[in-house]
Design an enzyme around this catalytic site. Sequence first.
Site, PDB file in Angstrom:
ATOM      1  N   CYS A  41       0.829  -1.196   0.000  1.00 18.98           N
ATOM      2  CA  CYS A  41       0.000   0.000   0.000  1.00 18.98           C
ATOM      3  C   CYS A  41       0.870   1.255   0.000  1.00 18.98           C
ATOM      4  CB  CYS A  41      -0.910  -0.009   1.228  1.00 18.98           C
ATOM      5  SG  CYS A  41      -2.067   1.377   1.304  1.00 18.98           S
ATOM      6  N   ASP A  43       0.431   3.831   1.753  1.00 22.15           N
ATOM      7  CA  ASP A  43       0.323   4.513   3.044  1.00 22.15           C
ATOM      8  C   ASP A  43       1.685   5.052   3.498  1.00 22.15           C
ATOM      9  OD1 ASP A  43       0.179   4.850   6.033  1.00 22.15           O
ATOM     10  OD2 ASP A  43      -1.880   4.182   5.697  1.00 22.15           O
ATOM     11  N   ARG A  45       2.819   5.786   6.293  1.00 24.26           N
ATOM     12  CA  ARG A  45       3.328   5.304   7.578  1.00 24.26           C
ATOM     13  C   ARG A  45       4.119   4.007   7.450  1.00 24.26           C
ATOM     14  NH1 ARG A  45      -2.436   5.164  10.367  1.00 24.26           N
ATOM     15  NH2 ARG A  45      -2.853   4.320   8.257  1.00 24.26           N
ATOM     16  N   HIS A  97      -2.254  -3.855   5.147  1.00 19.40           N
ATOM     17  CA  HIS A  97      -2.100  -3.466   6.546  1.00 19.40           C
ATOM     18  C   HIS A  97      -3.472  -3.228   7.165  1.00 19.40           C
ATOM     19  CE1 HIS A  97      -2.855   0.956   6.045  1.00 19.40           C
ATOM     20  NE2 HIS A  97      -2.460   0.692   4.816  1.00 19.40           N
ATOM     21  N   CYS A 100      -6.426   0.007   6.840  1.00 17.68           N
ATOM     22  CA  CYS A 100      -6.128   0.637   5.548  1.00 17.68           C
ATOM     23  C   CYS A 100      -7.219   1.646   5.176  1.00 17.68           C
ATOM     24  CB  CYS A 100      -6.015  -0.430   4.466  1.00 17.68           C
ATOM     25  SG  CYS A 100      -5.687   0.210   2.808  1.00 17.68           S
TER      26      CYS A 100
END
Length: 219
Positions: A41, A43, A45, A97, A100
């Site tokens: 992903c 993302d 983080r 994750h 999400c």
Amino acid sequence: MGLDKLMAGNKLWAENIKKSDPRFFEKLSELQNPEYLWIGCSDSRISPSSSLGLLPGQMFVHRNVANLVNHTDMNCLSAMQFAVEVLNVRHIIVSGHFGCGGVKAAMDDSRLGLIDNWLRHIQDIMHKYEGDLAAIADVDKRVDKLCTLNVIEQVINVGETTIVQDAWARGQNLAVHGWIYTIADGIYRDLNVSVRSLEELDAFRDRTYADRSHIAAGK
């Protein structure tokens, strides 16, 4: 954080690397020979290589919103082909994750714009397992279960590409794995859905769709 801070951070990082290995970047520039392709992903983080203790050059990475593998996505497929046929990676890891945002937006049927069309693929998975998901009362746990189901479906999608099937047909040592990451503790969990051949893929696909309770439980 301004751009100057990013540039300063880069210089500090490079200096620290060179202190531990003065020839690191020289050696890195000579050859790209990763063993892994990571499909994950976007993302912010999550930092795939560093979160696994890997250095630059040890993993080839493709990322998109909600770690999807669509058979019409030439970006993802091109990365896969290069990794498999040129770099000869031995492992493709699909990693989602928990929590999400893309999965949650799809479940909420949020209207965000162009990305709604991309997230339609998540909604297709949601409808496939609608009964199993509806049985989970807690909303956050329901989202996390859909995150898990999404990874499992993407493992199947990877295995169904001509790229991977051609690799298996010519005897290339290539495995596809599904992992899930918990941002709150930084730990990955292997979903034990690895496939290493067309026969394993067929058996896994049949088992997945025949026993949805098994998959919905994340076992």
